[in-house]
Design a protein around this motif. Structure first.
Motif, PDB file in Angstrom:
ATOM      1  N   GLN A 170     -12.260 -15.698  -2.999  1.00 47.73           N
ATOM      2  CA  GLN A 170     -11.322 -15.279  -1.963  1.00 47.73           C
ATOM      3  C   GLN A 170     -10.165 -16.253  -1.797  1.00 47.73           C
ATOM      4  N   TYR A 276      -0.947   2.473  -9.282  1.00 48.66           N
ATOM      5  CA  TYR A 276      -2.367   2.456  -9.641  1.00 48.66           C
ATOM      6  C   TYR A 276      -2.627   2.756 -11.119  1.00 48.66           C
ATOM      7  N   ILE A 283      -8.891  -5.657 -14.752  1.00 49.63           N
ATOM      8  CA  ILE A 283      -9.616  -6.392 -13.710  1.00 49.63           C
ATOM      9  C   ILE A 283     -10.382  -7.589 -14.266  1.00 49.63           C
ATOM     10  N   ARG A 287     -11.714  -9.741 -11.241  1.00 50.61           N
ATOM     11  CA  ARG A 287     -13.083  -9.386 -10.838  1.00 50.61           C
ATOM     12  C   ARG A 287     -14.142  -9.821 -11.844  1.00 50.61           C
ATOM     13  N   MET A 361      -4.010 -11.347  -7.928  1.00 51.92           N
ATOM     14  CA  MET A 361      -4.267 -10.386  -6.847  1.00 51.92           C
ATOM     15  C   MET A 361      -4.193  -8.957  -7.367  1.00 51.92           C
ATOM     16  N   GLN A 364      -7.372  -8.301  -9.070  1.00 57.57           N
ATOM     17  CA  GLN A 364      -8.482  -8.128  -8.123  1.00 57.57           C
ATOM     18  C   GLN A 364      -8.472  -6.743  -7.500  1.00 57.57           C
ATOM     19  N   LEU A 365      -7.283  -6.237  -7.179  1.00 59.65           N
ATOM     20  CA  LEU A 365      -7.153  -4.963  -6.488  1.00 59.65           C
ATOM     21  C   LEU A 365      -6.842  -3.809  -7.431  1.00 59.65           C
ATOM     22  N   LYS A 366      -6.664  -4.119  -8.719  1.00 59.75           N
ATOM     23  CA  LYS A 366      -6.371  -3.125  -9.747  1.00 59.75           C
ATOM     24  C   LYS A 366      -5.188  -2.231  -9.358  1.00 59.75           C
ATOM     25  N   SER A 367      -4.146  -2.872  -8.876  1.00 61.01           N
ATOM     26  CA  SER A 367      -2.949  -2.146  -8.464  1.00 61.01           C
ATOM     27  C   SER A 367      -1.855  -3.153  -8.142  1.00 61.01           C
ATOM     28  N   TYR A 372       1.570  -6.561  -0.753  1.00 63.20           N
ATOM     29  CA  TYR A 372       0.695  -7.691  -1.077  1.00 63.20           C
ATOM     30  C   TYR A 372       1.358  -9.001  -0.645  1.00 63.20           C
TER      31      TYR A 372
END
Length: 465
Positions: A170, A276, A283, A287, A361, A364-367, A372
């Protein structure tokens, strides 16, 4: 102990307190949240399988028929797979495996009972006990079956491996950008544009991926798109540095203007909408995790960057120049240091790292979205200040900034675990930042601290007679 040795020891303690005093605060916070989050924990995955096998060894003989039950989750899949291997090795036979939601499990158990299956031992996660007890109440044939679940143990929720990895992941974006911000603040400046640069980088990366293949984009396209986004933010940081060094625009005003410009560009490129159309492989950075310790790739990247930045700031000429410029820019200029070049470099580095943070970022958010990074510049500056870097310039440590980011991350995570409402969290974090700035001022004035720990005061630097 001789007076010289005593003076040396006190100097070392003062230096340690000055540079890494927040490390003690971090340790105390970890201890506090460990105590208040102590609770019964249910082991999962392979650890749960090992605990169940220990129970079976104490109550059953080899050759027992076993039914395995689990949920459709990653941890339960590991749990069941590990049990299948260990049960087979011990001579037990798995006569059925049921995986799914509670309704699926109840129906499958009913079918096994109706088929005449003699169920003697059922192994399941703790969370499915209510389902199994309800099934036993409805079927006399299940009533005699023994149900085994992984035994619970008391352990702080805060200290669970998944939670610690979550804290590190995080703070990764904030911590990465805080490296550049630390260099800027040590050099006597400030950069308010980093939050908007996160959005600009994420949008540029996602936009290029979208127009160069979208969800079918290959690895080369992903790398190229990310490189373009990081380069764009680096050039934005360089432009801020140029405006500050060439036209003497105050850093606050120059970077505030670039914050607005970067935010506007992010909205223009994305047309105000999230993007998107990104492949699943994107990712990997945000991720993904290495398989052994499951440390997120973003955390590994953060650690590598801090190691490199620490070396730059403590072992290179550039690092010494950054401290010199922040301590006294005129004296640095008279010493032959190209002050403007140093300032230009730190703003460029800060913009580049903000671009990298935006890519992380987006992964992480795949977008990518223009929203942001909202107010991230405040969190980044807070991490730097809490880590001991002086807003007056010329003083601070890269590793101290990492400690500051961890302090903020631990406070946020601990308050979430203890169900503190979000409004109260803002108050607490604001007070933490205020306390850090107040401590910085007291250090410079030599007040509020024991005489032998005072930093910067005349009393601490007197020669022992």
């Amino acid at each position: 102990m001789s007076p010289l040795t005593t003076h040396t020891l006190r100097s070392s303690v003062r230096r340690l307190f000055r540079d890494y005093g927040m490390l003690g605060v971090l340790v105390l916070l970890c201890i506090f949240f460990s105590v208040v989050t102590m609770s019964e924990q249910h082991p999962e995955g392979e650890a749960a399988a090992d605990a169940v096998m220990a129970q079976i060894a104490s109550i059953r003989s080899p050759g027992t028929d076993v039914i395995l039950i689990g949920r459709s989750t990653g941890d339960d899949s590991l749990y069941i797979h590990a049990l299948q291997i260990q049960l087979k090795a011990k001579g037990h036979e798995v006569v059925g495996t049921i995986v799914g939601d509670p309704a699926t499990i109840r129906e499958s158990l009913r079918q096994l009972v109706d088929s005449g299956q003699n169920i003697k031992l059922v192994i399941a996660p703790q969370a499915l006990l209510p389902v199994l007890h309800a099934a036993q109440a409805q079927s006399p044939l299940l009533a005699s079956a023994t149900i085994l679940t992984p035994p619970t143990k008391r352990w702080p929720t805060f200290l669970l491996a998944d939670n610690l990895r979550n804290i590190a992941n995080q703070i990764s974006v904030i911590a990465i950008i805080a490296i550049g911000m630390t260099m800027v603040i040590i050099a006597g400046g400030i950069d308010l544009s980093v939050g908007s640069l996160i959005a600009l980088s994420a949008v540029i990366a996602a936009w290029f991926i979208q127009i160069m293949g979208g969800t079918g984009a290959g690895t080369a396209t992903l790398w190229l798109s990310c490189a373009i986004a990081i380069l764009a933010c680096g050039l934005t940081g360089a432009f801020s540095g140029w405006m500050i060094t060439s036209f003497r625009i105050p850093p606050f005003i120059a970077t505030l203007a670039m914050m607005q410009v970067a935010a506007g560009l992010a909205y223009i490129i994305s047309q105000g909408k999230p993007i998107y159309q990104i492949p699943d492989s994107f990712i990997w950075l945000g991720r993904g995790a290495e398989p052994l310790l499951r440390i997120p790739h973003a955390v590994i990247l953060m650690a590598l960057l801090y190691g490199a930045a620490h070396i730059v700031m403590t072992r290179t000429t550039l690092g010494r120049y950054v401290y010199a410029v922040g301590g006294n820019s005129e004296a640095a200029r008279l010493s032959g240091i190209r002050v403007r070049v140093v300032q230009f470099i730190v703003y460029t580095v800060c913009g580049t790292l903000a671009g990298l943070g935006g890519v992380v970022m987006a992964s992480q958010l795949k977008s990518g979205a223009p929203t942001y990074g909202l107010a991230y510049e405040l969190q980044v500056i807070a991490a730097v200040v809490v880590g001991g870097t002086s807003l007056s310039g010329g003083e601070g440590r890269i590793l101290g900034t990492l400690i500051g980011a961890l302090v903020i991350g631990v406070i946020q995570n601990g308050m979430n675990l203890t169900n503190v409402e979000s409004y109260t969290q803002k108050v607490v974090l604001g007070l933490v930042i205020l306390a850090a700035v107040l401590l910085d001022q007291l250090k410079h004035r030599g007040r509020g601290l024991p005489r032998w720990l005072r930093i910067g005061g005349a009393a601490s630097d007197k020669t022992i007679e």
